[in-house]
Scaffold this motif. Structure first.
Motif, PDB file in Angstrom:
ATOM      1  N   VAL A   1       0.784  -1.219   0.030  1.00 29.26           N
ATOM      2  CA  VAL A   1      -0.115   0.046  -0.182  1.00 29.26           C
ATOM      3  C   VAL A   1       0.686   1.340   0.056  1.00 29.26           C
ATOM      4  N   ASP A   2       1.955   1.123   0.909  1.00 32.79           N
ATOM      5  CA  ASP A   2       2.845   2.369   0.891  1.00 32.79           C
ATOM      6  C   ASP A   2       3.566   2.581  -0.339  1.00 32.79           C
TER       7      ASP A   2
ATOM      8  N   VAL B   1       1.682   5.688  -7.288  1.00 33.40           N
ATOM      9  CA  VAL B   1       0.743   6.388  -8.104  1.00 33.40           C
ATOM     10  C   VAL B   1       0.871   7.841  -8.241  1.00 33.40           C
ATOM     11  N   LEU B   2       1.594   8.424  -7.038  1.00 32.45           N
ATOM     12  CA  LEU B   2       1.989   9.761  -7.218  1.00 32.45           C
ATOM     13  C   LEU B   2       3.078  10.022  -8.253  1.00 32.45           C
TER      14      LEU B   2
ATOM     15  N   GLN C   1       1.021   4.015  -3.364  1.00 30.78           N
ATOM     16  CA  GLN C   1       0.859   5.354  -3.240  1.00 30.78           C
ATOM     17  C   GLN C   1       1.916   6.085  -3.866  1.00 30.78           C
ATOM     18  N   ARG C   2       3.242   5.862  -3.572  1.00 30.96           N
ATOM     19  CA  ARG C   2       4.564   6.465  -3.955  1.00 30.96           C
ATOM     20  C   ARG C   2       4.504   6.459  -5.774  1.00 30.96           C
TER      21      ARG C   2
END
Length: 923
Positions: free
Chosen positions: A695-696, A702-703, A699-700
């Motif tokens: 998940v972490d 995706v950014l 997120q990175r």
């Protein structure tokens, strides 16, 4: 692991619980229910909790989310298990089955319908008409079977009172081509008796409340259910069921399936005949038994298409054959009542079985040759009654609980077998698992010569009067030492059991006390042969076909009919064998409360269901050794972003090596085992840690992807805008050049033209050259005017100056200044309505005044000093100015010599033109 569900909803898969205990299991189940997550997993088993409310999670958009997806890719759902069964059937050519179990009111019937709807939705993408017809009939069959096999109980408004197993046949393309339905143990005692607050089968109330008056009159019945003894208890029950609408839906469904009009009408007649049978009363006149309501016999005769004397005789007498002699034995009133009730139950059960058989005749696969059409595969859907414990557990409940013992035994065996086979395939050491083997209870019920069914059958075959107490004594003798059986005689101090009535069995789901009252009668299921012959001899061919055994005469020797227990045991053994040869999928349904509340979760009630469904045991079996396993490519696809060695793609020799490198880098190498095709993770904590890291990283990632994509989009937008600007500029230049060239082409030779290009049409300019066009037109007009003026004579120039002077004088006063027409002067001559009169008057004036030519004539309007307007005409010659009256044939009103006219003052003070026809030439 299910995608898109955070831990705020609990753990979507019970296998991932930190500690496998009843308390933790119940806490997770309750949390998910309260959060609106009614589905959960135990590995590949779906646990479903009845929400008691409509949920928008079954639409076409949800179907598309689960279509073709793996079980763990989406949140738990019935559609996921249905898609898994369908994929296994289609991809691997394996017959599959979905077993739905749970107690009454847990949502089994609804679950089976949603599974059927999903399969119908994802099949037949080419919209073949025959496949659509089969799908429609399969779905409609549910509606018909619910009407005749379901009833409102205290626990459930639409409780299935029979077990149903449906096989759906598919062709090699995965499209449904037919099916077959098997039914088990219809609760036919509900035909004649219902507990307080319950109803009989839906079909009765649908007929009474939904049929048109003409049909009710033909059946001699009325709309009020309380008028009939068999269903009056249910007729007093208030319910939200819309029986009227359901009647129409069932009638339409029967027509769609293929029932003929005569067949549907026969079904209605049987229902009506059963209602009338319930109102029959028997009395005694001395030693003779009589029917008190004789008028009903005539009605029943009409409905059954039989002879009235035959109906009456079958109700009051029993024909017995003793060798060559045939004896007619008269019933007592009690025996006649028993026979009447037995007939009612048998007619309904036979009608229900006939309906199932008729549906099978229509939907079964016909003319299918595997050599031509490919392999025929099957998905089976089992919707069967669940294990239940009542205050007074009868013969039917004993059979139902036995059925659940058989299915639980199969469930544990297949789950263990699947686990063991998977471990062996992957080369992982198998750890022995201790579990409750309920084979001992199955043998207690069905074992030859020693089982409860065998003891019951022996009691039924004894000569003389056999009672339920005799049956219980037989059980006490044969099962006295059995660890899972007891009675009051074997346990005298146990006051929860009644002498000569109760016995207790220790089932896998708990202890259940059964009352032997009615076991003998229900097992014999006696129906006098006279009734069978009566119905077989009916003139109604549909009814006659339901009773083929009525063909035998009383003197023919026939075998003793099989008992209800034997028939049910045989059907259960056959069902289990059928399921065992298929790849099974399970749906375990749980009822959260007894009051049908969408908010209440009763812990103890649900704990009991979790126990008898074997859910906790299933978790332990699944968790034995390793809680999670996945193939290397899929595991890598999900978690590869965690490691620098595997993101975005690895260069290791194989996916197995890449997975090992990934787990070693995370420090989890000690908690995993590597199989041949799968990685096994021992504890849920490791999996959750992987999920957190994923998940972490997601997120990175995706950014980063958003940043790159936004930059890409900005560059693409800039390039498009720049290209558009370049194209726009080039296009504008092209349009300007094209316009200039076109103007040059059209006006190239205007010097040599007669009108100097006046007739030439100007091309449409581009928007950017509109002011340029105006300037160009002005330049052209000046040139054209100069070209005309420079060639004029002195006299023509004088005339032009006069016109210009007139133009200046009348500027802003007239719409038409006469620039577009030539000067005529004598305008009245050219007017059709005035030419003749004016010509006579002007000729007379010319003769009289001797003028040479007419300079001007026209109609004008005179304004006098009182501001009144009058129509006048003016004639100007080279000698005089004449005023005339146009309304009086141009009569001369005044004549003024021109030498007396000094000047013409402002036209407003002198005269106005009519219709803008007057133009004054200044000399």
């Amino acid at each position: 692991m299910a995608e898109h569900e955070s831990l705020e909803y609990g753990k979507a898969d019970f296998v991932l619980l930190d500690n496998v205990s009843t308390d933790e299991f119940m806490a997770n189940l309750k949390l998910r229910f309260e959060k609106g997550r009614i589905y959960s997993y135990i590995g590949e088993v779906v646990v479903s909790v009845n929400p008691y409310r409509a949920m928008n999670i079954y639409g076409r958009d949800v179907v598309e989310q689960y279509k073709g997806r793996e079980l763990y890719e989406r949140p738990p759902h019935l559609f996921a298990i249905a898609d898994a069964a369908y994929k296994a059937m289609k991809r691997r050519n394996k017959d599959t089955c979905i077993v739905i179990s749970g107690e009454s009111g847990a949502g089994k019937t609804e679950a089976s319908k949603y599974i059927m709807q999903y399969i119908a939705a994802i099949t037949n993408p080419n919209q073949r008409a025959e496949v659509e017809r089969v799908k429609n009939m399969l779905l409609k069959s549910n509606c018909v079977l619910e009407a005749f096999g379901n009833a409102k109980t205290n626990r459930n408004d639409n409780s299935s009172r029979f077990g149903k197993y449906m096989d759906i046949n598919f062709d090699f393309k995965g499209d449904p081509i037919g099916g077959h339905i098997s039914n088990y143990l219809l609760e036919k005692s509900r035909v004649i008796f219902q507990q307080e607050g319950e109803r009989s089968f839906h079909s009765y109330y649908q007929l009474l409340r939904g049929a048109p008056d003409s049909l009710l009159r033909s059946l001699h019945i009325q709309k009020d259910p309380t008028a009939y003894n068999y269903i009056k208890v249910g007729g007093q029950v208030k319910s939200s069921i819309n029986d009227g609408a359901d009647f129409k839906a069932v009638a339409d469904a029967m027509k769609v399936i293929g029932f003929t009009g005569d067949e549907i009408q026969t079904v209605y007649k049987i229902l009506a005949a059963i209602l009338h049978l319930g109102n029959l009363a028997f009395g005694v006149d001395g030693d003779v038994t009589l029917i008190q309501s004789t008028e009903l016999v005539s009605v029943i005769r009409e409905l059954l298409s039989a002879k009235e004397e035959h109906v009456e005789k079958a109700l009051l007498y029993r024909t017995v054959s003793t060798g060559r002699d045939v004896i007619e034995k008269e019933h007592t009133a009690q025996e006649a009542g028993y026979g009447r009730d037995a007939l009612a139950k048998a007619m309904y059960e036979r009608m229900f079985c006939w309906i199932v058989g008729r549906i099978n005749d229509i939907i079964e696969v016909k003319n299918y040759d595997a050599r031509v059409h490919g392999k025929n595969t099957v998905i089976g859907v089992l919707d069967i009654y669940g294990f239940e414990i009542f205050q007074n557990n009868s013969f039917e409940q004993f059979c139902i609980n036995y059925c659940n013992e058989k299915l639980q035994q199969l469930f544990i065996q297949l789950v263990l077998k699947q686990e063991q086979e998977e471990y062996q395939r992957e080369g992982i050491p198998w750890k022995h698992i201790d579990y409750f083997n309920n084979q001992i209870i199955v043998d207690l019920v069905e074992q030859q010569h020693k089982g409860i069914f065998s003891v019951l059958d022996e009691a039924c075959m004894n000569v003389g009067k056999v009672t339920d107490e005799v049956f219980l004594q037989g059980l006490n003798v044969k099962l006295a030492k059995h660890a899972h059986y007891t009675s009051r005689k074997l346990s005298p101090t146990d006051k929860t059991l009644e002498f000569d009535r109760d016995f207790r069995i220790r089932h896998y789901a708990g202890d259940v006390v059964y009352s032997v009252v009615g076991f003998i009668d229900k097992n014999k299921d006696t129906l006098f042969q006279d009734f069978k012959r009566l119905l077989y001899n009916s003139s109604n061919p549909v009814l006659k076909a339901m009773w083929p055994e009525g063909k035998l005469s009383i003197t023919e020797v026939t075998k003793r009919p099989l008992t209800a227990a034997t028939l049910f045991k045989t059907s259960m053994i056959s069902l289990v064998e059928n399921l065992a040869c298929k790849e099974p999928y399970y749906v375990r349904c749980i009822k959260p409360n007894d009051v049908k509340s969408p908010l209440l979760f009763e812990q103890e009630r649900c704990r009991h269901q979790v126990g008898y469904l074997g859910l906790l045991e299933n978790v332990r079996v699944r968790r034995a050794g390793f809680a999670y396993r996945q193939t290397y490519p899929r595991f890598l696809q999900r978690y590869k972003m965690i490691s620098e060695f595997t993101w975005p793609n690895h260069d290791l020799p194989s996916d197995t090596e890449a997975v090992k490198r990934l787990l070693q880098g995370c420090g989890f190498d000690h908690d995993v085992a590597y199989g041949k095709t799968k990685v096994f993770i021992r504890t849920p904590r490791t999996l959750f840690s992987l999920e957190e890291q994923r998940v972490d990283m997601v997120q990175r990632i995706v950014l980063f992807l958003q940043k790159v994509w936004r930059g890409t989009i900005a560059r693409m937008r800039y390039r498009r805008m720049r290209a558009a600007l370049v194209i726009l500029r080039a296009y504008r230049r092209y349009k300007v050049r094209s316009y200039v060239r076109e103007v040059n082409r059209r006006f190239k030779n205007i010097r040599s033209m007669k009108d100097h290009g006046r007739h030439v049409k100007w091309p449409t300019p581009p928007k950017v050259l509109r002011k340029f066009e105006e300037a160009l037109r002005s330049i052209y007009s000046r040139w054209w005017a100069w070209t005309l003026i420079k060639g004029l004579s002195a006299e023509e120039a004088l005339q032009v100056r006069a016109k210009v002077a007139s133009l200046e004088a009348l500027k802003g006063q007239r719409v038409d200044l006469g620039l577009q027409r030539a000067w005529e002067g004598n305008y009245l001559v050219s007017r059709p309505d005035a030419a003749s009169s004016f010509t006579l008057v002007s000729s007379e004036l010319q003769r009289k005044d001797k003028f040479m030519r007419i300079l001007f004539s026209g109609n004008v309007r005179k304004i006098n000093r009182f501001h009144k307007a009058e129509d006048r005409a003016v004639l100007i010659t080279d000698r005089h100015l004449y005023k005339m009256d146009p309304l009086k044939q141009y009569k001369l009103m005044k004549s003024i010599p021109l030498y007396n006219v000094g000047k013409i003052i402002n036209k407003k003070s002198l005269f106005k033109t009519i219709n803008n026809k007057l133009t004054i030439e200044v000399i």
